[in-house]
Each structure stands twice: as structure tokens, then as C-alpha cells.
Design a protein around this motif. Structure first.
Motif, PDB file in Angstrom:
ATOM      1  N   ASN A   1      11.490 -42.936 -17.322  1.00 29.51           N
ATOM      2  CA  ASN A   1      11.279 -42.456 -18.698  1.00 29.51           C
ATOM      3  C   ASN A   1      10.935 -40.960 -18.730  1.00 29.51           C
ATOM      4  O   ASN A   1      10.466 -40.456 -19.746  1.00 29.51           O
ATOM      5  N   THR A   2      11.146 -40.254 -17.625  1.00 27.25           N
ATOM      6  CA  THR A   2      10.743 -38.838 -17.532  1.00 27.25           C
ATOM      7  C   THR A   2      11.250 -38.006 -18.713  1.00 27.25           C
ATOM      8  O   THR A   2      10.472 -37.304 -19.369  1.00 27.25           O
ATOM      9  N   ASP A   3      12.543 -38.068 -18.991  1.00 29.48           N
ATOM     10  CA  ASP A   3      13.103 -37.214 -20.054  1.00 29.48           C
ATOM     11  C   ASP A   3      12.518 -37.575 -21.420  1.00 29.48           C
ATOM     12  O   ASP A   3      12.202 -36.695 -22.236  1.00 29.48           O
ATOM     13  N   THR A   4      12.386 -38.881 -21.667  1.00 22.95           N
ATOM     14  CA  THR A   4      11.849 -39.339 -22.952  1.00 22.95           C
ATOM     15  C   THR A   4      10.396 -38.896 -23.098  1.00 22.95           C
ATOM     16  O   THR A   4       9.986 -38.385 -24.147  1.00 22.95           O
TER      17      THR A   4
ATOM     18  N   GLY B   1      16.984 -28.553 -13.703  1.00 22.98           N
ATOM     19  CA  GLY B   1      17.201 -29.380 -12.520  1.00 22.98           C
ATOM     20  C   GLY B   1      17.220 -30.846 -12.909  1.00 22.98           C
ATOM     21  O   GLY B   1      17.354 -31.202 -14.090  1.00 22.98           O
ATOM     22  N   HIS B   2      17.063 -31.701 -11.926  1.00 25.90           N
ATOM     23  CA  HIS B   2      16.901 -33.127 -12.239  1.00 25.90           C
ATOM     24  C   HIS B   2      15.964 -33.711 -11.191  1.00 25.90           C
ATOM     25  O   HIS B   2      16.328 -33.817 -10.022  1.00 25.90           O
ATOM     26  N   SER B   3      14.765 -34.032 -11.637  1.00 27.04           N
ATOM     27  CA  SER B   3      13.712 -34.542 -10.740  1.00 27.04           C
ATOM     28  C   SER B   3      13.303 -33.502  -9.708  1.00 27.04           C
ATOM     29  O   SER B   3      12.759 -33.859  -8.661  1.00 27.04           O
TER      30      SER B   3
ATOM     31  N   VAL C   1      16.851 -43.052 -20.497  1.00 29.19           N
ATOM     32  CA  VAL C   1      16.165 -43.847 -19.475  1.00 29.19           C
ATOM     33  C   VAL C   1      17.132 -43.849 -18.301  1.00 29.19           C
ATOM     34  O   VAL C   1      18.182 -44.482 -18.348  1.00 29.19           O
ATOM     35  N   GLU C   2      16.812 -43.055 -17.290  1.00 28.85           N
ATOM     36  CA  GLU C   2      17.753 -42.892 -16.172  1.00 28.85           C
ATOM     37  C   GLU C   2      16.993 -42.577 -14.896  1.00 28.85           C
ATOM     38  O   GLU C   2      15.874 -42.053 -14.942  1.00 28.85           O
ATOM     39  N   GLN C   3      17.644 -42.867 -13.792  1.00 27.16           N
ATOM     40  CA  GLN C   3      17.011 -42.639 -12.491  1.00 27.16           C
ATOM     41  C   GLN C   3      16.524 -41.201 -12.351  1.00 27.16           C
ATOM     42  O   GLN C   3      17.176 -40.257 -12.789  1.00 27.16           O
ATOM     43  N   HIS C   4      15.365 -41.051 -11.749  1.00 28.48           N
ATOM     44  CA  HIS C   4      14.815 -39.722 -11.457  1.00 28.48           C
ATOM     45  C   HIS C   4      14.335 -39.677 -10.017  1.00 28.48           C
ATOM     46  O   HIS C   4      13.169 -39.368  -9.733  1.00 28.48           O
ATOM     47  N   GLY C   5      15.260 -40.001  -9.102  1.00 30.13           N
ATOM     48  CA  GLY C   5      14.903 -39.996  -7.685  1.00 30.13           C
ATOM     49  C   GLY C   5      13.958 -41.146  -7.363  1.00 30.13           C
ATOM     50  O   GLY C   5      13.794 -42.080  -8.146  1.00 30.13           O
TER      51      GLY C   5
ATOM     52  N   VAL D   1      10.698 -28.550 -11.682  1.00 30.07           N
ATOM     53  CA  VAL D   1      10.233 -28.551 -13.074  1.00 30.07           C
ATOM     54  C   VAL D   1       9.805 -29.951 -13.506  1.00 30.07           C
ATOM     55  O   VAL D   1       8.669 -30.176 -13.939  1.00 30.07           O
ATOM     56  N   GLU D   2      10.717 -30.902 -13.407  1.00 27.93           N
ATOM     57  CA  GLU D   2      10.391 -32.238 -13.929  1.00 27.93           C
ATOM     58  C   GLU D   2       9.269 -32.900 -13.134  1.00 27.93           C
ATOM     59  O   GLU D   2       8.453 -33.639 -13.704  1.00 27.93           O
ATOM     60  N   THR D   3       9.209 -32.630 -11.840  1.00 28.91           N
ATOM     61  CA  THR D   3       8.102 -33.195 -11.052  1.00 28.91           C
ATOM     62  C   THR D   3       6.780 -32.601 -11.531  1.00 28.91           C
ATOM     63  O   THR D   3       5.787 -33.323 -11.707  1.00 28.91           O
TER      64      THR D   3
END
Ligand SMILES: [Zn+2]
Length: 240
Positions: A41-44, A165-167, A31-35, A170-172
């Protein structure tokens, strides 16, 4: 739909699953910032979704999915609000005890599916410790590193340059597919703590990546169940 969620089973159902040599997936994320545009909760959500869909797709043997471990190792995201992190040794101990508990109930096929970059090296080292010190053998993959997935990511989301990447793109894209109601595309721009280009995200790209990841995980789980996967990982036999 067959039951795949660990927390929904009754005692006798665990006995049946154990006798059938079920694979148990332990999703691990954060549970970490994603911009400013993605939920924390993106990763989870990404890794738990891939685990559940793959487990549901397999008919020939049982696959159980534990509740996701959402407390990851994210000290590098602590400058930004919303992030929850464990300290290194707490995280290692948490993973060790969860896996050892699963193993204590007779499950011999344990599979960590990771959804957060910062967890990856910790889980890799923890797996060796788990085998050497607890006698618990397990498999571990990052969902973005499953066979065929990184190639698909390179093709579909070139701005992330072959990484998650991070946010970024891909993740978006994944979140526009999985939880669009939690994404704010008006805020999808680069800010510190974002790696990649969020504005390039698109729902269809996310759907393709999730489909490839689920299919790839299904294949890996089948290989794990049949023993093909373990035969390839000879080093695991050497340390056990
Ligand atoms: Zn993430």
C-alpha cells in the motif's frame, strides 16, 4: 480537527461544503509490489497522507479528501505477488465516473492527486477526456512532481536521480517515516521490480520530503481556490 474525509460527512454538510466552493481531492494510487521490504500500500499511503495533511492545514476554505482509489494501473508489476491492477479502460472509466459523481453534487473544483508512476500518463489523458466529453474540469498532480518536491528529492535522496524510483531511496524513506512498522530494512536490497537503492532510505529524509510535499500542495490548493492556478493553465479554458 476539522472534518476533511468525504466519507465522514452527512448530507447537509455536503451542501455546506458545496456552497463554500470546496476543493475535492481524489487521491489515486495503487496496491502493487514494492520489493521485499515495503508494504504493497506504499503508493496509496504516501499520496493519501499528503492529501489529508494539506487539507487539514487549510483553514480559510473547505477541502475534502475522497477515500483513495487504490486500484491503479499496474500491469508492469503483475509478475510479482500482491499486485492488483485494473485494465486500462476500466481504470479510465473508474476515474471518470468518480469525478463525474463529485461534479454532479455541485463541486466544481476537483483535484486528482496521484501516488503511482504508472497512473500518471493515464490520468493526464483522462483529464482531457473528462473535460471534453463530460464537461468536468479538474486539476491533476503527482505528489512527487508538486513544485519544490522534485528538487527536494534530488537533494535528499540522490540515488534516485531526481525521480521517485520504485521502492528505492525515496519510497523507503517515506515509509520509514509514515509506517515504519510495515518496513523490513533487513530485506531492503535491490531485487527485480525495484528501481533505486532501498538501503539508502532513512526516516528523516522521508519526513523532509513529506513536509515539502504538504506545503507545496497547500500552496497549489490556495492558488486553485483563488483562481490564480486556472489563469496559468490557459489551455484548459480553450477546451471547455
Ligand atoms: Zn511506489
Amino acid at each position: 480537527m476539522k472534518k476533511i474525509l468525504w466519507e465522514t460527512l452527512r448530507r447537509s454538510e455536503f451542501e455546506d461544503a458545496m456552497k463554500a466552493d470546496a476543493i475535492v481531492i481524489i487521491p489515486v494510487a495503487s496496491v502493487e509490489q514494492h520489493g521485499n521490504h515495503l508494504p504493497i500500500n506504499t503508493d496509496t499511503n504516501c499520496c493519501f497522507t499528503v492529501a489529508q495533511r494539506a487539507a487539514q492545514a487549510i483553514e480559510e476554505f473547505p477541502v475534502l479528501v475522497l477515500p483513495p482509489i487504490w486500484t491503479g494501473y499496474s500491469p508492469h508489476h503483475m509478475p510479482y505477488p500482491g499486485t492488483i491492477t485494473l485494465k486500462y479502460h476500466t481504470f479510465v472509466e473508474l476515474l471518470t465516473q468518480v469525478a463525474a459523481s463529485v461534479h454532479a453534487h455541485g463541486f466544481k473544483k476537483i483535484f486528482f492527486l496521484n501516488g503511482h508512476y504508472g497512473n500518471a500518463p493515464v490520468i493526464a489523458a483522462m483529464r482531457t477526456k473528462l473535460a471534453a466529453e463530460e464537461g468536468v474540469s479538474c486539476i491533476g498532480y503527482n505528489y512527487w512532481d508538486l513544485p519544490s518536491v522534485s528538487e527536494e528529492i534530488k537533494k535528499v535522496c540522490p540515488s534516485d536521480k531526481g525521480f521517485l524510483g520504485h521502492s528505492g531511496e525515496v519510497e523507503t524513506s517515506l515509509q520509514l517515516y509514515l509506517q515504519p512498522e510495515l518496513v523490513n530494512m533487513e530485506a531492503a536490497t535491490w531485487v527485480p521490480g525495484v528501481w533505486g537503492d532501498p538501503s539508502a532510505g532513512a526516516r528523516q529524509k522521508g519526513e523532509r520530503i513529506i513536509d515539502v510535499a504538504v506545503n507545496s500542495l497547500v500552496k497549489i490548493l490556495r492558488d486553485y481556490y483563488s483562481g490564480v492556478l486556472e489563469d496559468k493553465l490557459v489551455w484548459r479554458k480553450e477546451i471547455l
